[in-house]
Design a protein around this motif. Structure first.
Motif, PDB file in Angstrom:
ATOM      1  N   ASP A 225       9.106   5.390 -11.520  1.00  0.00           N
ATOM      2  CA  ASP A 225      10.355   6.029 -11.115  1.00  0.00           C
ATOM      3  C   ASP A 225      11.238   4.990 -10.422  1.00  0.00           C
ATOM      4  O   ASP A 225      11.039   4.670  -9.250  1.00  0.00           O
ATOM      5  CB  ASP A 225      10.055   7.197 -10.171  1.00  0.00           C
ATOM      6  N   ASP A 226      12.217   4.448 -11.160  1.00  0.00           N
ATOM      7  CA  ASP A 226      13.072   3.389 -10.611  1.00  0.00           C
ATOM      8  C   ASP A 226      14.028   3.903  -9.542  1.00  0.00           C
ATOM      9  O   ASP A 226      14.624   3.100  -8.817  1.00  0.00           O
ATOM     10  CB  ASP A 226      13.883   2.731 -11.739  1.00  0.00           C
ATOM     11  N   LYS A 227      14.196   5.211  -9.454  1.00  0.00           N
ATOM     12  CA  LYS A 227      15.100   5.754  -8.445  1.00  0.00           C
ATOM     13  C   LYS A 227      14.452   5.800  -7.066  1.00  0.00           C
ATOM     14  O   LYS A 227      15.138   5.874  -6.055  1.00  0.00           O
ATOM     15  CB  LYS A 227      15.555   7.162  -8.854  1.00  0.00           C
ATOM     16  N   MET A 228      13.124   5.770  -7.044  1.00  0.00           N
ATOM     17  CA  MET A 228      12.421   5.769  -5.759  1.00  0.00           C
ATOM     18  C   MET A 228      12.464   4.380  -5.133  1.00  0.00           C
ATOM     19  O   MET A 228      12.435   3.366  -5.836  1.00  0.00           O
ATOM     20  CB  MET A 228      10.958   6.191  -5.954  1.00  0.00           C
ATOM     21  N   GLN A 229      12.577   4.330  -3.819  1.00  0.00           N
ATOM     22  CA  GLN A 229      12.561   3.061  -3.108  1.00  0.00           C
ATOM     23  C   GLN A 229      11.158   2.457  -3.168  1.00  0.00           C
ATOM     24  O   GLN A 229      10.168   3.132  -2.910  1.00  0.00           O
ATOM     25  CB  GLN A 229      12.991   3.258  -1.652  1.00  0.00           C
ATOM     26  N   GLN A 230      11.099   1.173  -3.513  1.00  0.00           N
ATOM     27  CA  GLN A 230       9.803   0.514  -3.641  1.00  0.00           C
ATOM     28  C   GLN A 230       9.154   0.364  -2.261  1.00  0.00           C
ATOM     29  O   GLN A 230       9.748  -0.238  -1.361  1.00  0.00           O
ATOM     30  CB  GLN A 230       9.961  -0.877  -4.275  1.00  0.00           C
ATOM     31  N   PRO A 231       7.961   0.902  -2.068  1.00  0.00           N
ATOM     32  CA  PRO A 231       7.283   0.744  -0.769  1.00  0.00           C
ATOM     33  C   PRO A 231       6.812  -0.689  -0.570  1.00  0.00           C
ATOM     34  O   PRO A 231       6.387  -1.352  -1.514  1.00  0.00           O
ATOM     35  CB  PRO A 231       6.095   1.704  -0.875  1.00  0.00           C
ATOM     36  N   SER A 232       6.902  -1.170   0.640  1.00  0.00           N
ATOM     37  CA  SER A 232       6.448  -2.526   0.945  1.00  0.00           C
ATOM     38  C   SER A 232       5.225  -2.462   1.840  1.00  0.00           C
ATOM     39  O   SER A 232       5.092  -1.551   2.664  1.00  0.00           O
ATOM     40  CB  SER A 232       7.554  -3.324   1.642  1.00  0.00           C
ATOM     41  N   PRO A 233       4.308  -3.427   1.704  1.00  0.00           N
ATOM     42  CA  PRO A 233       3.096  -3.414   2.537  1.00  0.00           C
ATOM     43  C   PRO A 233       3.430  -3.582   4.013  1.00  0.00           C
ATOM     44  O   PRO A 233       4.297  -4.374   4.376  1.00  0.00           O
ATOM     45  CB  PRO A 233       2.287  -4.608   1.998  1.00  0.00           C
ATOM     46  N   GLN A 234       2.730  -2.842   4.869  1.00  0.00           N
ATOM     47  CA  GLN A 234       3.014  -2.850   6.305  1.00  0.00           C
ATOM     48  C   GLN A 234       1.841  -3.337   7.151  1.00  0.00           C
ATOM     49  O   GLN A 234       1.938  -3.341   8.377  1.00  0.00           O
ATOM     50  CB  GLN A 234       3.386  -1.424   6.753  1.00  0.00           C
ATOM     51  N   THR A 235       0.756  -3.766   6.520  1.00  0.00           N
ATOM     52  CA  THR A 235      -0.445  -4.138   7.280  1.00  0.00           C
ATOM     53  C   THR A 235      -0.172  -5.279   8.235  1.00  0.00           C
ATOM     54  O   THR A 235      -0.473  -5.201   9.441  1.00  0.00           O
ATOM     55  CB  THR A 235      -1.580  -4.529   6.313  1.00  0.00           C
ATOM     56  N   ARG A 236       0.391  -6.384   7.731  1.00  0.00           N
ATOM     57  CA  ARG A 236       0.620  -7.553   8.582  1.00  0.00           C
ATOM     58  C   ARG A 236       1.678  -7.307   9.656  1.00  0.00           C
ATOM     59  O   ARG A 236       1.472  -7.650  10.820  1.00  0.00           O
ATOM     60  CB  ARG A 236       0.992  -8.758   7.720  1.00  0.00           C
ATOM     61  N   PRO A 237       2.848  -6.702   9.316  1.00  0.00           N
ATOM     62  CA  PRO A 237       3.831  -6.433  10.370  1.00  0.00           C
ATOM     63  C   PRO A 237       3.296  -5.527  11.471  1.00  0.00           C
ATOM     64  O   PRO A 237       3.589  -5.737  12.657  1.00  0.00           O
ATOM     65  CB  PRO A 237       4.990  -5.770   9.602  1.00  0.00           C
ATOM     66  N   LEU A 238       2.496  -4.518  11.076  1.00  0.00           N
ATOM     67  CA  LEU A 238       1.940  -3.612  12.079  1.00  0.00           C
ATOM     68  C   LEU A 238       0.950  -4.329  12.994  1.00  0.00           C
ATOM     69  O   LEU A 238       0.932  -4.113  14.216  1.00  0.00           O
ATOM     70  CB  LEU A 238       1.253  -2.429  11.400  1.00  0.00           C
ATOM     71  N   LEU A 239       0.129  -5.197  12.418  1.00  0.00           N
ATOM     72  CA  LEU A 239      -0.831  -5.951  13.218  1.00  0.00           C
ATOM     73  C   LEU A 239      -0.115  -6.882  14.191  1.00  0.00           C
ATOM     74  O   LEU A 239      -0.504  -6.988  15.370  1.00  0.00           O
ATOM     75  CB  LEU A 239      -1.765  -6.757  12.313  1.00  0.00           C
ATOM     76  N   MET A 240       0.936  -7.554  13.721  1.00  0.00           N
ATOM     77  CA  MET A 240       1.710  -8.432  14.600  1.00  0.00           C
ATOM     78  C   MET A 240       2.361  -7.624  15.718  1.00  0.00           C
ATOM     79  O   MET A 240       2.379  -8.049  16.888  1.00  0.00           O
ATOM     80  CB  MET A 240       2.766  -9.179  13.782  1.00  0.00           C
ATOM     81  N   ALA A 241       2.888  -6.451  15.390  1.00  0.00           N
ATOM     82  CA  ALA A 241       3.519  -5.609  16.406  1.00  0.00           C
ATOM     83  C   ALA A 241       2.503  -5.162  17.461  1.00  0.00           C
ATOM     84  O   ALA A 241       2.807  -5.129  18.667  1.00  0.00           O
ATOM     85  CB  ALA A 241       4.165  -4.394  15.740  1.00  0.00           C
ATOM     86  N   GLN A 242       1.308  -4.836  17.041  1.00  0.00           N
ATOM     87  CA  GLN A 242       0.265  -4.421  17.982  1.00  0.00           C
ATOM     88  C   GLN A 242      -0.144  -5.568  18.894  1.00  0.00           C
ATOM     89  O   GLN A 242      -0.353  -5.370  20.103  1.00  0.00           O
ATOM     90  CB  GLN A 242      -0.946  -3.904  17.209  1.00  0.00           C
ATOM     91  N   LEU A 243      -0.258  -6.779  18.345  1.00  0.00           N
ATOM     92  CA  LEU A 243      -0.615  -7.938  19.171  1.00  0.00           C
ATOM     93  C   LEU A 243       0.464  -8.211  20.222  1.00  0.00           C
ATOM     94  O   LEU A 243       0.161  -8.490  21.390  1.00  0.00           O
ATOM     95  CB  LEU A 243      -0.810  -9.173  18.283  1.00  0.00           C
ATOM     96  N   LYS A 244       1.718  -8.126  19.811  1.00  0.00           N
ATOM     97  CA  LYS A 244       2.810  -8.370  20.759  1.00  0.00           C
ATOM     98  C   LYS A 244       2.860  -7.294  21.843  1.00  0.00           C
ATOM     99  O   LYS A 244       3.155  -7.577  23.004  1.00  0.00           O
ATOM    100  CB  LYS A 244       4.141  -8.437  20.006  1.00  0.00           C
ATOM    101  N   LYS A 245       2.557  -6.061  21.430  1.00  0.00           N
ATOM    102  CA  LYS A 245       2.541  -4.969  22.417  1.00  0.00           C
ATOM    103  C   LYS A 245       1.426  -5.187  23.437  1.00  0.00           C
ATOM    104  O   LYS A 245       1.621  -4.989  24.651  1.00  0.00           O
ATOM    105  CB  LYS A 245       2.350  -3.623  21.707  1.00  0.00           C
ATOM    106  N   CYS A 246       0.247  -5.600  22.966  1.00  0.00           N
ATOM    107  CA  CYS A 246      -0.864  -5.862  23.887  1.00  0.00           C
ATOM    108  C   CYS A 246      -0.514  -6.996  24.848  1.00  0.00           C
ATOM    109  O   CYS A 246      -0.816  -6.913  26.056  1.00  0.00           O
ATOM    110  CB  CYS A 246      -2.122  -6.214  23.101  1.00  0.00           C
ATOM    111  N   GLN A 247       0.124  -8.035  24.336  1.00  0.00           N
ATOM    112  CA  GLN A 247       0.498  -9.175  25.182  1.00  0.00           C
ATOM    113  C   GLN A 247       1.521  -8.745  26.229  1.00  0.00           C
ATOM    114  O   GLN A 247       1.447  -9.136  27.403  1.00  0.00           O
ATOM    115  CB  GLN A 247       1.048 -10.294  24.294  1.00  0.00           C
TER     116      GLN A 247
END
Length: 286
Positions: A225-247
């Motif tokens: 379905d080309d009308k749907m927005q292509q999902p992008s992987p979020q594993t790495r951004p989420l992990l980086m965000a969690q590390l920064k939050k912990c720091q």
């Protein structure tokens, strides 16, 4: 048998013969053709064309001639691998067109190139200003290889002393809507992992046309379905965000506590986590 039938039969016969001969000659005959291979290829095509149209009524003569030219081409290629001088004679050598930023006029005349043709070759390399070029050589295949002056070359992470992660070959795990099990195994993943990742991206297998695992292990998909927005992987951004939050939390705890020992402990661990974030940044930042 009619003349049209003869032409059709001969066409199929020589299509097969030329296909086999091309496979024997290898990919180099297609990608990087030398002077000898150019002449040989034209001759083989001419022989096949004449025999197909019936100018030579003996099919065997045509097959023999093509086989001779093909075998000679293979022999020349083999000898070229063993002898540098023979390879230079048969395939030719590169001709320097620009050296130290200066056009070599004699070499241009030798290869029968004009300055306009040189400019055309440079534009094909996305170079529009000749003054940007430090070195340029015309390869035996007819391609122009260029080296830009140092100040005009694109910056690389090495120039900036930046550490980046090494890339691995991406693995295509979904092709035309079907799972490619060999690629999935090469990536060290299972079907369960694949379906779990699709659930995270909130897509179903039925709607996935193409899927690829990158060198970081993230799954990227293309949907039917080309009308749907292509999902992008979020594993790495989420992990980086969690590390920064912990720091950030450790730094906040350091400010809020009144205990000197606790302040020291929070500060020490916040600094350690900050170093970890710096190390992992090339791997976790998209």
């Amino acid at each position: 048998m009619s003349e049209w039938s003869h032409i059709i039969i001969r066409s199929f016969i020589f299509l097969f013969v030329l296909f086999v001969m091309t496979k024997l000659l290898g990919k180099k005959q297609i990608s990087q053709i030398s002077f000898f291979e150019y002449v040989s290829g034209i001759t083989i095509g001419s022989i096949a064309g004449e025999v197909i149209m019936g100018l030579d009524n003996n099919i065997g003569h045509g097959v023999l001639a093509i086989a001779i030219f093909g075998l000679v081409t293979i022999a020349v290629g083999f000898i070229s691998l063993k002898s540098n001088s023979f390879r230079d004679f048969v395939e030719g050598k590169g001709t320097i067109f620009i050296k130290d930023g200066k056009i070599m006029e004699d070499n241009l005349k030798k290869e029968k190139y004009s300055t306009d043709e040189l400019s055309t070759l440079l534009r094909k390399k996305d170079v529009f200003n000749l003054a940007d070029v430090e070195f340029a050589v015309l390869e035996p295949t007819g391609n122009l290889s260029i080296l830009l002056k140092k100040e005009n070359r694109p910056l690389t992470p090495k120039d900036l002393n930046m550490k980046v992660a090494n890339d691995k070959v991406p693995q295509t795990v979904i092709r035309d809507g079907h799972i490619v099990h060999d690629s999935l195994a090469s990536a060290g993943k299972t079907r369960k992992w694949l379906f779990d990742e699709l659930d995270k991206l909130e897509v179903t297998m039925d709607n996935v046309f193409y899927g690829q695992i990158d060198s970081y292990g993230d799954l990227t998909v293309d949907l039917y379905d080309d009308k749907m927005q292509q999902p992008s992987p979020q594993t790495r951004p989420l992990l980086m965000a969690q590390l920064k939050k912990c720091q950030a939390d450790l730094e906040l705890f350091e400010l809020e506590t009144d205990s000197p020992d606790a302040k020291k402990m929070y500060k020490k661990n916040a600094n350690k986590l900050n170093e970890v974030i710096k190390i992992l940044s090339p791997y976790l930042n998209n």
